[in-house]
Design an enzyme around this catalytic site. Structure first.
Site, PDB file in Angstrom:
ATOM      1  N   HIS A  37      -6.679   5.893   9.602  1.00 49.02           N
ATOM      2  CA  HIS A  37      -7.589   6.266  10.701  1.00 49.02           C
ATOM      3  C   HIS A  37      -6.902   6.073  12.063  1.00 49.02           C
ATOM      4  O   HIS A  37      -7.047   6.891  12.971  1.00 49.02           O
ATOM      5  CB  HIS A  37      -8.830   5.368  10.701  1.00 49.02           C
ATOM      6  CG  HIS A  37      -9.660   5.433   9.468  1.00 49.02           C
ATOM      7  ND1 HIS A  37      -9.747   4.398   8.580  1.00 49.02           N
ATOM      8  CD2 HIS A  37     -10.479   6.403   8.977  1.00 49.02           C
ATOM      9  CE1 HIS A  37     -10.572   4.707   7.598  1.00 49.02           C
ATOM     10  NE2 HIS A  37     -11.023   5.927   7.804  1.00 49.02           N
ATOM     11  N   MET A 184      -3.485   4.903   1.852  1.00 51.04           N
ATOM     12  CA  MET A 184      -4.475   3.998   2.459  1.00 51.04           C
ATOM     13  C   MET A 184      -5.865   4.581   2.297  1.00 51.04           C
ATOM     14  O   MET A 184      -6.079   5.784   2.455  1.00 51.04           O
ATOM     15  CB  MET A 184      -4.146   3.770   3.913  1.00 51.04           C
ATOM     16  CG  MET A 184      -2.885   2.978   4.043  1.00 51.04           C
ATOM     17  SD  MET A 184      -2.852   2.030   5.546  1.00 51.04           S
ATOM     18  CE  MET A 184      -1.209   1.334   5.404  1.00 51.04           C
ATOM     19  N   SER A 186     -10.231   3.066   2.542  1.00 50.33           N
ATOM     20  CA  SER A 186     -11.157   1.926   2.670  1.00 50.33           C
ATOM     21  C   SER A 186     -11.516   1.405   1.287  1.00 50.33           C
ATOM     22  O   SER A 186     -11.807   0.223   1.108  1.00 50.33           O
ATOM     23  CB  SER A 186     -12.410   2.366   3.419  1.00 50.33           C
ATOM     24  OG  SER A 186     -12.049   2.973   4.634  1.00 50.33           O
ATOM     25  N   ARG A 187     -11.513   2.292   0.283  1.00 51.73           N
ATOM     26  CA  ARG A 187     -11.910   1.885  -1.077  1.00 51.73           C
ATOM     27  C   ARG A 187     -10.839   1.042  -1.777  1.00 51.73           C
ATOM     28  O   ARG A 187     -11.147   0.429  -2.793  1.00 51.73           O
ATOM     29  CB  ARG A 187     -12.253   3.125  -1.915  1.00 51.73           C
ATOM     30  CG  ARG A 187     -13.546   3.789  -1.459  1.00 51.73           C
ATOM     31  CD  ARG A 187     -13.992   4.917  -2.367  1.00 51.73           C
ATOM     32  NE  ARG A 187     -15.350   5.343  -2.062  1.00 51.73           N
ATOM     33  CZ  ARG A 187     -15.680   6.441  -1.374  1.00 51.73           C
ATOM     34  NH1 ARG A 187     -14.728   7.236  -0.895  1.00 51.73           N
ATOM     35  NH2 ARG A 187     -16.944   6.736  -1.157  1.00 51.73           N
TER      36      ARG A 187
END
Ligand code: PAF
Length: 280
Positions: A37, A184, A186-187
């Site tokens: 992000h 990469m 988030s999970r």
């Protein structure tokens, strides 16, 4: 560095947006930010005079048995990361702001949203296209930034942006990987240490198929089998799908002649991970 301003309501967002210099770059996210992000935010900062990011875990893109309730969240950390990346404005709408009572208008993209993630996650891209259209309407950026890791999402959003005449340039940025190649996400935070180690098979499988392609293998089924064979060799991983598709149409290929998208979804333990390489 100028301070990050954070707003929640649509009215606050519109007022703060008005004050930003053009061009405005927009980074939509579901929070729990990682380097992927932040790379989008940095690129937006380089290319645009004003930068907006949104943080909204969009309930409409989760299926009934998916991980909406446990999706990781850490707003204070996210806001400090956005500030450090030079973002001017963070919009953190609530579900009531995005989907007020009586909401009943949806955006659907047909062909591109049907295979792959769309086939495994019915309604997912309807939720994505709807929320992104609403975010685009509210933020009215000149450019919007998405990651190549969600390659089908980027294709669906590009189509939707063109079809609905949003005057927004869609910028797709490279997948950011850990040192061992894991994309990469988030999970990734759901993975146990053993699962985290096992998840490296995804990158290794994609790399093996890409090496085969680079060495002249053009049969798409052979390339799919290279991937599935390696995933099946990892006891903690379970393949959901592997695809070798035309990059533009996402239709499955027999032979790789031009640009192709080699993509997959894999369960590692209970965690569903996706990744892809571009071939050709
Ligand atoms: O990629 C994501 O994080 C989400 O799908 C998006 C684009 C922010 C829409 O909710």
């Amino acid at each position: 560095m100028a301070a990050l301003r954070t707003v929640t309501t649509l009215q606050e967002l519109r007022q703060a947006r008005e004050a930003l210099p053009a061009p405005v770059g927009f980074v939509p996210t579901m929070g729990y930010l990682h380097e992927g992000h932040i790379s989008l935010a940095r690129r937006a900062r380089q290319e645009c005079a004003g930068v907006v990011a949104s943080i909204f875990v969009n309930p409409a893109q989760f299926g009934p048995n998916e991980d909406l309730a446990k999706y990781p969240r850490d707003l204070p950390r996210d806001l400090s990361l956005l500030e450090a990346a030079g973002v001017d404005l963070a919009w953190t709408p609530t579900p009531e702001v995005m989907y007020p009572p009586g909401f009943q208008t949806w955006v659907t993209v047909d062909g591109l949203a049907a295979p792959l993630e769309g086939a495994q996650r019915p309604g997912h891209f309807r939720g994505v296209a709807t929320v992104v259209a609403k975010l685009f309407n509210a933020v009215a950026p000149q450019k919007a930034y998405f990651g190549q890791k969600d390659a089908q999402q980027a294709a669906v959003i590009r189509r939707m942006t063109g079809d609905l005449d949003f005057p927004i340039e869609i910028v797709v940025c490279p997948t950011v990987r850990e040192a061992d190649g894991l994309a990469m996400s988030s999970r990734n935070s759901y993975l146990s240490p053993d699962e985290r180690q096992a998840a490296t098979v995804i990158f290794r499988a994609l790399s093996a198929a890409k090496a085969a392609c680079d060495n002249g293998e053009r049969d798409a089924e052979t390339l799919r089998r290279v991937v599935s064979g390696m995933i099946e060799g990892e006891p903690l991983a379970r393949m959901q799908y592997v695809s070798c598709a035309d990059y533009d149409t996402l239709e499955e290929l027999q032979t790789v002649t031009g640009k192709a998208l080699l993509s997959m979804a894999v369960f590692v333990g209970k965690t569903r991970l996706i990744d892809n390489f571009v071939l050709g």
